[in-house]
Design a protein around this motif. Structure first.
Motif, short mmCIF file in Angstrom:
data_model
loop_
_atom_site.label_atom_id
_atom_site.label_comp_id
_atom_site.label_asym_id
_atom_site.label_seq_id
_atom_site.Cartn_x
_atom_site.Cartn_y
_atom_site.Cartn_z
N ALA A 76 24.28 -47.69 39.51
CA ALA A 76 24.62 -47.63 40.93
C ALA A 76 23.40 -48.02 41.75
N PRO A 77 23.59 -48.45 43.00
CA PRO A 77 22.44 -48.73 43.86
C PRO A 77 21.56 -47.49 44.03
N GLY A 78 20.28 -47.72 44.25
CA GLY A 78 19.36 -46.62 44.47
C GLY A 78 18.31 -46.51 43.39
N LEU A 79 17.54 -45.44 43.47
CA LEU A 79 16.44 -45.24 42.53
C LEU A 79 16.94 -44.97 41.12
N LEU A 80 16.19 -45.47 40.15
CA LEU A 80 16.40 -45.12 38.75
C LEU A 80 15.46 -43.98 38.38
N THR A 81 15.93 -43.10 37.51
CA THR A 81 15.11 -42.01 36.98
C THR A 81 14.97 -42.24 35.49
N ALA A 82 13.76 -42.05 34.97
CA ALA A 82 13.52 -42.39 33.56
C ALA A 82 12.63 -41.37 32.88
N ARG A 83 12.80 -41.33 31.58
CA ARG A 83 11.96 -40.50 30.71
C ARG A 83 11.55 -41.36 29.51
N PHE A 84 10.25 -41.40 29.23
CA PHE A 84 9.73 -42.13 28.07
C PHE A 84 8.87 -41.18 27.27
N LYS A 85 9.05 -41.22 25.94
CA LYS A 85 8.37 -40.24 25.09
C LYS A 85 7.98 -40.86 23.76
N THR A 86 6.79 -40.50 23.29
CA THR A 86 6.32 -40.89 21.96
C THR A 86 6.05 -39.63 21.15
N ARG A 87 6.56 -39.60 19.94
CA ARG A 87 6.32 -38.44 19.06
C ARG A 87 5.36 -38.75 17.93
N TYR A 88 5.25 -40.03 17.57
CA TYR A 88 4.45 -40.37 16.40
C TYR A 88 3.57 -41.59 16.69
#
Length: 261
Positions: free
Chosen positions: A215-227
Motif C-alpha cells: 500500500a502507499p506509505g512508509l514501509l517497516t522492515a526488520r533485518f537480522k543475522t544469526r550466524y
C-alpha cells in the motif's frame, strides 16, 4: 517520472535482448547497490514474461558491476497458466555481472489459505534515528531506525546483529513490487550493530519473495543475522507495508570484510 522509475527503465531490443542504464544515484562508494540492480532485472522480467508480478527473484552477484549501460539477456524457461519462470544475464562490457532467475505470477489473482506467524516491528517514528547521508544511495532513500536497534548510530555496539526501521523514497515515489528488491538490500549491513559502522559487506546471493502489493506509505522492515561463520553471513529480512501487511521476505548471503567503508 520518479528517479527510481527513470533509473530502472527498460528498453526492449527484441524477444530476448533488453537494455538499461545503471546510474550512480543508487551506489555505495561508486558500486551499484545489488537491490537496485535486482529492481532493474524485475522490470526486465515483467517485459519478457506473461505475468506481471515477481513471486521470487534470486540474484548471484558473480562480478562487480559498474555505473553505465547494461545489456540484459533473457531466457524464458516456461510460460505457465499461473506462473512463468525465466533467467536473465546482466552484462556489462562483455562480462556477466549478475545472473538472475525469477518466477512471476499475478498477485491480484493469488488466493488461498493465509497464516502469518509474526507482526511488524512496533516503531515510534518520532523517536527514530536517521542514517547519516555519506553515500549516494542515502540521498535517494530515507531510513528511520528504531532506537531499539540503533545503538550503532550512537557510537555503541551490542552483541546482536539486527535492524528495525521505516523507509521510503525521498522523491515521494510510492513503493510497489518493482521497488521491493531495492528496499530488501538498501539498508546498512546488520554487522553495524555488533562491530560498528565499518567494514565492506558485498552480497554474494540475494533472494526476495514478494507476498503482496504494498500500500502507499512508509514501509517497516526488520533485518537480522544469526550466524557469521568464517566471514560468511546470512541476513534475513521482512518488509511490511503501511497497512501492517507482510509484502516481502528476503535472505542474502554476504561476505563480511572488516575495515573502513
Amino acid at each position: 517520472m520518479s528517479e527510481f522509475w527513470q533509473d530502472t527503465e527498460i528498453e526492449r531490443l527484441d524477444e530476448t535482448h533488453l537494455r538499461a542504464n545503471v546510474t550512480e544515484r543508487w551506489s555505495v562508494n561508486g558500486i551499484p547497490n545489488g537491490g537496485y540492480m535486482m529492481s532493474i532485472a524485475a522490470r526486465a522480467f515483467r517485459v519478457g514474461l506473461s505475468h506481471p508480478d515477481p513471486l521470487t527473484i534470486t540474484g548471484h552477484y558473480v562480478e562487480k558491476a559498474m555505473v553505465g549501460p547494461v545489456e540484459l539477456e533473457l531466457d524464458v524457461i516456461r510460460q505457465g497458466n499461473t506462473v512463468s519462470t525465466a533467467a536473465l544475464r546482466f552484462m556489462q562490457e562483455g562480462k556477466e555481472r549478475v545472473r538472475f532467475t525469477a518466477s512471476y505470477g499475478d498477485l491480484d489473482e493469488t488466493s488461498g489459505v493465509t497464516w502469518v506467524g509474526d507482526q511488524p516491528p512496533s516503531i515510534e517514528r518520532e523517536k527514530c534515528l536517521t542514517s547519516p547521508r555519506f553515500l549516494a544511495i542515502h540521498e535517494r532513500v530515507e531510513m528511520l531506525f528504531s532506537p531499539k536497534t540503533a545503538d550503532w548510530l550512537r557510537g555503541r555496539t551490542v552483541d546482536r546483529m539486527e535492524h528495525e526501521l521505516m523507509a521510503y523514497l525521498r522523491d515521494g515515489t510510492e513503493p510497489d513490487v518493482m521497488a521491493l528488491p531495492f528496499f530488501a538490500d538498501c539498508v546498512p549491513p546488520t554487522t553495524f550493530s555488533k562491530f560498528g559502522s565499518v567494514g565492506w559487506v558485498p552480497t554474494l546471493e540475494l533472494t526476495v519473495h514478494v507476498r503482496a502489493k504494498p500500500a502507499p506509505g512508509l514501509l517497516t522492515a526488520r533485518f537480522k543475522t544469526r550466524y557469521l561463520i568464517n566471514g560468511l553471513m546470512e541476513e534475513d529480512g521482512e518488509i511490511w507495508d503501511s497497512r501492517g501487511e507482510l509484502v516481502a521476505l528476503s535472505r542474502q548471503l554476504a561476505k563480511y570484510r572488516g575495515g573502513n567503508l
